[in-house]
Scaffold this motif. Structure first.
Motif, PDB file in Angstrom:
ATOM      1  N   UNK A   5       9.208   6.152  -4.720  1.00 58.20           N
ATOM      2  CA  UNK A   5       9.017   5.821  -6.130  1.00 58.20           C
ATOM      3  C   UNK A   5       8.872   7.146  -6.879  1.00 58.20           C
ATOM      4  N   UNK A   6       9.788   7.370  -7.814  1.00 57.13           N
ATOM      5  CA  UNK A   6       9.855   8.641  -8.541  1.00 57.13           C
ATOM      6  C   UNK A   6       9.429   8.412  -9.982  1.00 57.13           C
ATOM      7  N   UNK A   7       8.426   9.160 -10.429  1.00 52.98           N
ATOM      8  CA  UNK A   7       8.082   9.143 -11.852  1.00 52.98           C
ATOM      9  C   UNK A   7       8.603  10.429 -12.478  1.00 52.98           C
ATOM     10  N   UNK A   8       9.496  10.281 -13.438  1.00 47.47           N
ATOM     11  CA  UNK A   8      10.122  11.418 -14.113  1.00 47.47           C
ATOM     12  C   UNK A   8       9.520  11.487 -15.518  1.00 47.47           C
ATOM     13  N   UNK A   9       8.612  12.455 -15.723  1.00 47.44           N
ATOM     14  CA  UNK A   9       7.969  12.582 -17.029  1.00 47.44           C
ATOM     15  C   UNK A   9       8.736  13.546 -17.935  1.00 47.44           C
ATOM     16  N   UNK A  45      10.881  -7.799   1.132  1.00 46.98           N
ATOM     17  CA  UNK A  45       9.665  -7.078   0.791  1.00 46.98           C
ATOM     18  C   UNK A  45       8.924  -6.613   2.035  1.00 46.98           C
ATOM     19  N   UNK A  46       8.908  -7.448   3.064  1.00 45.22           N
ATOM     20  CA  UNK A  46       8.236  -7.068   4.301  1.00 45.22           C
ATOM     21  C   UNK A  46       8.938  -5.896   4.981  1.00 45.22           C
ATOM     22  N   UNK A  47      10.249  -5.796   4.788  1.00 48.95           N
ATOM     23  CA  UNK A  47      11.010  -4.715   5.423  1.00 48.95           C
ATOM     24  C   UNK A  47      10.967  -3.418   4.619  1.00 48.95           C
ATOM     25  N   UNK A  48      10.401  -3.472   3.403  1.00 50.83           N
ATOM     26  CA  UNK A  48      10.383  -2.292   2.532  1.00 50.83           C
ATOM     27  C   UNK A  48       9.101  -1.497   2.737  1.00 50.83           C
ATOM     28  N   UNK A  49       9.247  -0.195   2.861  1.00 53.47           N
ATOM     29  CA  UNK A  49       8.083   0.690   3.003  1.00 53.47           C
ATOM     30  C   UNK A  49       8.189   1.808   1.967  1.00 53.47           C
ATOM     31  N   UNK A  50       7.169   1.908   1.134  1.00 52.47           N
ATOM     32  CA  UNK A  50       7.107   3.020   0.182  1.00 52.47           C
ATOM     33  C   UNK A  50       6.654   4.247   0.961  1.00 52.47           C
ATOM     34  N   UNK A  51       7.599   5.120   1.237  1.00 53.56           N
ATOM     35  CA  UNK A  51       7.356   6.261   2.118  1.00 53.56           C
ATOM     36  C   UNK A  51       6.940   7.508   1.351  1.00 53.56           C
ATOM     37  N   UNK A  52       7.385   7.614   0.097  1.00 50.35           N
ATOM     38  CA  UNK A  52       7.052   8.778  -0.717  1.00 50.35           C
ATOM     39  C   UNK A  52       6.799   8.360  -2.164  1.00 50.35           C
ATOM     40  N   UNK A  53       5.856   9.050  -2.768  1.00 45.81           N
ATOM     41  CA  UNK A  53       5.666   9.026  -4.213  1.00 45.81           C
ATOM     42  C   UNK A  53       6.047  10.416  -4.709  1.00 45.81           C
ATOM     43  N   UNK A  54       7.012  10.477  -5.618  1.00 48.31           N
ATOM     44  CA  UNK A  54       7.487  11.762  -6.139  1.00 48.31           C
ATOM     45  C   UNK A  54       7.181  11.813  -7.630  1.00 48.31           C
ATOM     46  N   UNK A  55       6.409  12.804  -8.045  1.00 50.71           N
ATOM     47  CA  UNK A  55       6.035  12.974  -9.439  1.00 50.71           C
ATOM     48  C   UNK A  55       6.732  14.219  -9.971  1.00 50.71           C
TER      49      UNK A  55
END
Length: 661
Positions: A142-146, A304-314
């Motif tokens: 999940x990438x947050x681009x500010x 949804x069960x197969x999805x893993x949030x592996x990184x948070x990118x800010x």
């Protein structure tokens, strides 16, 4: 390239603009009447241009000055390979990455072959195969681009290229667009957000075959907005349309989501806090969205069960989290469990003490604080293997110096530094280790062109608590004095069985516990424990070789000695456990220096060399001595004392304990 737009699911009486199709809760549809976006250097109103229009003509005109971006696929592939080769990947790093991602990439390749065979069979009039295939794991960032509205085209293109490279390596991104700082009404802010969402998506299309898709908001603003106090509940903002999001991911399209939500009861759209949007997506994709959870069909639940949030990118122009007590001026690695309170206190004090004539500093501190808070909340919802990367858009783009960029399209050439996103995915480590001494950090060119130590990127992990006995915050570690109470490994505050297991597992040998307890009984300096005995260190005060064992030695001659340094094998090379323990030792326990020894053929010696102030191979023995004491070589007496300790400490192993090293 794909053609995209967004369409209304519901008509909104409060949102009427002739150039913007609006928001939707369904899949994207095609239109052909759009106009291109204006230059990002223009004013806010003129920058909006045609808004959300996404025709092929608009995309071609958007980056018309760079047509080679779409033609020179070989150059793009070559550039991607160079980015991989520039990353310093150890055998352990490569093994960990391959074990996690190689099976997924192989299944994707096989799935492509099966899909091709299926299409051929359909053309030949054959029946489609009916057997169902198991759901593949899906690793997501999940990438947050500010503030993308303040980034130039080359930065947007560079970020898009990095996100495309991550997808090639098995990590697909979801980009949340945060146009923080845009003035004007809510409607005007929405127009800017949508325009920048399409600008980012168009850039991704230049590098990625499947491209990107701008999703009309899948977010719903709850009636209890403003009442939520925990990241574990979703009263304020939650995801009500998972189907379009998951379908995009399954189609390997990178979803780009504007930070806009639909109110729960009324048909209206409002800008939302991008951090809240990131947390809402994290909750939903992690299966932790409890309130406002829609009834999903079995297929969506399975996805949804197969999805893993592996990184948070800010991606934030302010970059990594600052640190006043670090040589680099920022945290290379942030152990949130141990250091979050320190970060909060430091940033809050810095904001309060900032000069009123320099409000930019206070504003930057607020962004740093918000980034740290979001990283902590998001990682608390995710597995301990997940991490957050906080960096600047320019660093993520890995742009070359301007004089090189002026010569043409930024493909293969000399790099300023490692691509932090690719490096972290392959190694699960920061670009430079946080436990390196200040003199070992590689100078790099910062985003503004100035030289700096280390990277501008912070790698944050949930991390682990660190226990130090005795607590150096109460009193600094000092040599023991006769008659004073001292710590012993048999004290109730020490879990001796777990400590012994840690040592045995780390060294692959069994400790002679009775012999060891007797040896360190009177000279134990303290112990460091990381997490639940995942790593640790035992430190002692040792007498030099010429000291009389029966007499008290001058405390100034007692040698601070690292007797045992251990990390569980399952945690070695991951999670930063070794760095956490080492940092606690040299910063909190023995800031003025410590020494240790290691066998000359120990493969860990490279790691020791990088973190020590010096080393010495002891003649006629299989020991190498390391130390962090400044200018030790200039003090002959102290050097000989250190050397004599490293020669004379008796091993305490149950196997071959009498063999002289």
């Amino acid at each position: 390239m794909s053609v995209r737009t967004t369409a209304f699911k519901k008509a909104s009486s409060s949102f009427h603009t002739p150039n913007i199709p609006g928001y939707h809760r369904g899949i994207s549809t095609k239109i052909t009447d759009g106009s291109s976006l204006k230059s990002p250097h223009q004013s806010g109103a003129s920058r909006i241009g045609g808004g959300l229009a996404n025709s092929v003509a608009s995309r071609k005109s958007r980056f018309a000055s760079l047509p080679e971006a779409q033609r020179q696929r070989k150059n793009i592939d070559r550039d991607f390979l160079v980015s991989i080769l520039e990353t310093s990947v150890t055998k352990r790093d490569a093994r960990a990455y391959i074990n996690k991602f190689a099976p997924l990439l192989e299944r994707k390749r096989i799935g492509f072959k099966q899909q091709t065979s299926k299409s051929v069979a359909q053309k030949d009039g054959q029946d489609e195969p009916t057997e169902s295939t198991p759901q593949q794991p899906l690793y997501v960032a999940i990438v947050k681009f500010r503030a993308p509205q303040d980034a130039d085209d080359s930065t947007i293109l560079g970020v898009a290229k990095s996100l495309s490279a991550l997808k090639t390596l098995g990590l697909i991104s979801i980009v949340v667009v945060d146009c923080d700082g845009v003035d004007g009404s809510d409607s005007e802010r929405r127009r800017v957000i949508d325009a920048q969402a399409n600008r980012i998506a168009e850039a991704i299309d230049c590098f990625d075959e499947e491209g990107a898709v701008v999703l009309g908001t899948p977010l719903t603003i709850g009636d209890s907005v403003g009442k939520g106090t925990s990241p574990y509940v979703s009263e304020d903002l939650f995801v009500t349309d998972s189907s379009s999001l998951l379908q995009s991911l399954q189609d390997e399209k990178i979803p780009v989501i504007p930070s806009v939500g639909e109110t729960e009861q009324s048909i209206a759209y409002k800008c939302v806090d991008a951090n809240d949007a990131v947390l809402a997506l994290t909750r939903q994709l992690s299966g932790l969205q409890f309130l406002g959870q829609p009834m999903e069909d079995k297929h969506i639940v399975q996805q949804l069960k197969a999805t893993e949030v592996y990184r948070l990118i800010i991606l934030d122009p302010v970059g990594g989290v600052p640190a006043n007590n670090r040589a680099t001026g920022r945290y290379m690695f942030l152990n949130l469990e141990q250091e979050y309170e320190e970060v909060t206190r430091s940033l809050t004090e810095s904001t309060l003490n900032s000069d009123s004539k320099n409000p930019g500093t206070a504003q930057e501190n607020q962004h740093h604080l918000r980034n740290s808070q979001m990283a902590r909340k998001a990682l608390s919802l995710l597995p301990s293997t997940s991490s957050a990367i906080i960096t600047t858009p320019k660093d993520a783009a890995n742009e070359r110096p301007q004089e090189e960029a002026d010569s043409g399209w930024p493909y293969v050439s000399t790099r300023r530094k490692l691509n932090p996103l690719i490096h972290n995915l392959l190694t699960d480590k920061p670009a430079q280790s946080s436990s390196l001494p200040s003199g070992r950090f590689t100078p790099v060119v910062s985003s503004n062109g100035a030289a700096q130590l280390g990277s501008s990127t912070t790698l944050a992990k949930r991390g682990m608590h660190v226990t130090i006995l005795p607590d150096p915050r109460v009193s600094m570690w000092q040599p023991p004095r006769p008659g004073e109470p001292r710590l012993r490994l048999t004290d109730a505050s020490v879990n001796l069985p777990r400590l012994v297991h840690l040592i045995n597992d780390s060294f692959g040998r069994k400790l002679d516990v009775e012999h060891y307890l007797k040896r360190v009984e009177e000279n134990l300096a303290g112990i460091i424990i990381a997490g639940e005995y995942e790593g640790g260190a035992i430190l002692t005060w040792e007498k030099p070789w010429d000291a009389d064992p029966a007499e008290d030695v001058d405390p100034s001659r007692l040698v601070p000695y690292l007797d045992k340094f251990a990390v569980l094998r399952k945690s070695q090379g991951a999670g930063g456990v070794a760095d956490i323990v080492f940092n606690a030792m040299v910063r909190d326990c023995f800031p003025y220096g410590v020494c240790w020894r290691s066998r000359k053929d120990n493969p860990v010696n490279k790691w020791y060399h990088e973190r020590s102030a010096g080393s010495h191979k002891i003649p006629d023995m299989n020991w190498a001595m390391f130390w962090t004491t400044p200018d030790l070589a200039l003090d002959e007496q102290k050097f000989q004392d250190y050397k004599s300790v490293c020669r004379s400490v008796e091993p305490s192993w149950a196997d071959k304990k009498h063999i002289v090293d």
